[in-house]
Design a protein around this motif. Sequence first.
Motif, PDB file in Angstrom:
ATOM      1  N   SER A  97       0.851  -0.949   0.198  1.00  0.00           N
ATOM      2  CA  SER A  97       0.103  -0.377  -0.244  1.00  0.00           C
ATOM      3  C   SER A  97       0.480   1.204  -0.024  1.00  0.00           C
ATOM      4  O   SER A  97       0.250   2.140  -0.590  1.00  0.00           O
ATOM      5  CB  SER A  97      -0.720  -0.700   0.805  1.00  0.00           C
ATOM      6  N   PHE A 190      -4.662  -2.723   2.898  1.00  0.00           N
ATOM      7  CA  PHE A 190      -5.697  -3.636   0.784  1.00  0.00           C
ATOM      8  C   PHE A 190      -6.320  -1.304   0.988  1.00  0.00           C
ATOM      9  O   PHE A 190      -6.037  -1.508  -0.330  1.00  0.00           O
ATOM     10  CB  PHE A 190      -6.519  -4.661   1.321  1.00  0.00           C
ATOM     11  N   LEU A 191      -7.754  -1.728   1.743  1.00  0.00           N
ATOM     12  CA  LEU A 191      -8.330  -0.219   1.417  1.00  0.00           C
ATOM     13  C   LEU A 191      -6.996   0.958   0.764  1.00  0.00           C
ATOM     14  O   LEU A 191      -7.874   2.053   0.019  1.00  0.00           O
ATOM     15  CB  LEU A 191      -9.747   0.573   2.507  1.00  0.00           C
ATOM     16  N   LEU A 194      -6.354   0.518  -2.532  1.00  0.00           N
ATOM     17  CA  LEU A 194      -7.014  -0.367  -3.899  1.00  0.00           C
ATOM     18  C   LEU A 194      -7.646   1.487  -4.378  1.00  0.00           C
ATOM     19  O   LEU A 194      -7.519   1.820  -5.454  1.00  0.00           O
ATOM     20  CB  LEU A 194      -8.223  -0.167  -2.847  1.00  0.00           C
ATOM     21  N   THR A 197      -4.513   3.284  -5.918  1.00  0.00           N
ATOM     22  CA  THR A 197      -4.607   2.820  -6.990  1.00  0.00           C
ATOM     23  C   THR A 197      -5.284   2.903  -8.449  1.00  0.00           C
ATOM     24  O   THR A 197      -5.483   3.265  -9.240  1.00  0.00           O
ATOM     25  CB  THR A 197      -4.623   0.852  -6.758  1.00  0.00           C
ATOM     26  N   LEU A 237      -3.767  -4.477  -9.473  1.00  0.00           N
ATOM     27  CA  LEU A 237      -5.219  -4.450  -9.024  1.00  0.00           C
ATOM     28  C   LEU A 237      -5.683  -5.499  -9.039  1.00  0.00           C
ATOM     29  O   LEU A 237      -5.888  -6.123  -7.967  1.00  0.00           O
ATOM     30  CB  LEU A 237      -5.982  -3.008  -9.656  1.00  0.00           C
ATOM     31  N   ILE A 238      -5.957  -5.589 -10.109  1.00  0.00           N
ATOM     32  CA  ILE A 238      -6.485  -7.759 -10.069  1.00  0.00           C
ATOM     33  C   ILE A 238      -5.697  -8.355  -8.981  1.00  0.00           C
ATOM     34  O   ILE A 238      -6.486  -9.092  -8.057  1.00  0.00           O
ATOM     35  CB  ILE A 238      -7.024  -8.212 -11.377  1.00  0.00           C
ATOM     36  N   THR A 241      -6.064  -8.337  -5.367  1.00  0.00           N
ATOM     37  CA  THR A 241      -7.317  -8.092  -5.008  1.00  0.00           C
ATOM     38  C   THR A 241      -7.405  -9.444  -4.240  1.00  0.00           C
ATOM     39  O   THR A 241      -7.817  -9.343  -3.006  1.00  0.00           O
ATOM     40  CB  THR A 241      -8.099  -7.537  -5.728  1.00  0.00           C
ATOM     41  N   PHE A 244      -5.825 -10.280  -1.926  1.00  0.00           N
ATOM     42  CA  PHE A 244      -6.061 -10.392  -0.526  1.00  0.00           C
ATOM     43  C   PHE A 244      -7.887 -10.766  -0.305  1.00  0.00           C
ATOM     44  O   PHE A 244      -7.741 -11.993   1.305  1.00  0.00           O
ATOM     45  CB  PHE A 244      -7.061  -8.995  -0.667  1.00  0.00           C
ATOM     46  N   LEU A 245      -8.220 -11.372  -1.440  1.00  0.00           N
ATOM     47  CA  LEU A 245      -9.404 -12.303  -0.582  1.00  0.00           C
ATOM     48  C   LEU A 245      -9.181 -13.737  -0.407  1.00  0.00           C
ATOM     49  O   LEU A 245      -9.375 -14.824   0.174  1.00  0.00           O
ATOM     50  CB  LEU A 245     -10.970 -12.212  -1.934  1.00  0.00           C
ATOM     51  N   HIS A 276       2.823 -11.035  -8.585  1.00  0.00           N
ATOM     52  CA  HIS A 276       3.167  -9.570  -8.240  1.00  0.00           C
ATOM     53  C   HIS A 276       4.147  -9.346  -8.345  1.00  0.00           C
ATOM     54  O   HIS A 276       4.736  -8.505  -8.842  1.00  0.00           O
ATOM     55  CB  HIS A 276       1.911  -9.432  -6.367  1.00  0.00           C
TER      56      HIS A 276
END
Length: 301
Positions: A97, A190-191, A194, A197, A237-238, A241, A244-245, A276
């Motif tokens: 981040s 993460f936020l 997000l 980005t 970004l994908i 994400t 993270f999930l 990544h």
Amino acid sequence: MTTSQLSVFFMIIYMLEFLIITGQSSLIVVALGRDWVQTQRLPPADMILISLGICRFCQLWSSMLYNFCSHFHPNYNFWYFGIIWEFTNILSFWLTSLLAVFYCVKVSFFSHPVFLWLKWRIVRWVPRLLLGSLLISCVSTIFPATSYYIDIQFIAMKHFPRNSTMLERLEAFLWDFSTLHKVVVLVIPFLLFLASTVLLMALLSRHLKQMKDLHTGCSNSSPEAHSAALRSLAIVLILFTFYFLTVLLSILDVLFNKESWFWAWEAIIYALVSIHSTLLMLSSVKLKRVLKARCWSLEAA
């Protein structure tokens, strides 16, 4: 302990990913560190990349030791490896981040005084932000370490004639609170990643549209560079994400709780980490130069 063929297959994939990520992290640290020694100067982005490379190297080793020790010795609790993984995982989220925030502030072309002030200050702040990320990760790991210790005490207390209902309630409360803590400490960075980005992609998209609409006399390389940067940011970004999930689902223990699917889940997580890391290496001019030199030396051999 018997291991199914499916587990062995995913364990092999997991080990291959371990070797790949270890090589990637080592290359990032060695290449940028050698350039630092030669030039006596380390740019802020390289500081973050070196820190992230060291963090992921430690994260991968702690993950491997914890997973294999727990798999072949299920009666023992290797909580110290789990604590190291918790710490490095939180730190990797904060460093990722931080890298996104740094690029967003440096590339942004807002004329607002706040952005101009941040753009002027961000370079000086990077060492402090790295130290802050380290301290936040240390503080965030205090509760998991305490939770591991309490779990060990609960296991020991079950052998004594006590109120088992009360122990079960305390254990359930500890589990729920620990899970909530793990989710919160990962959601916050993460936020931040997000938001940074998405804002950076919006800025690049608007600038690219302005260049196309105005038909200025600039060369075609500038719009192509913007388009390539947008594609890279979208992929990052994908990927992050999804990472993270997958980590979130692993913490919540929602889906793949069977022993055979555990190794499949681990292989998926570290496949995303490997991709990544590859994209981060390709985003650095110095690392791309090192990779090209290595490829040419292999072709010459």
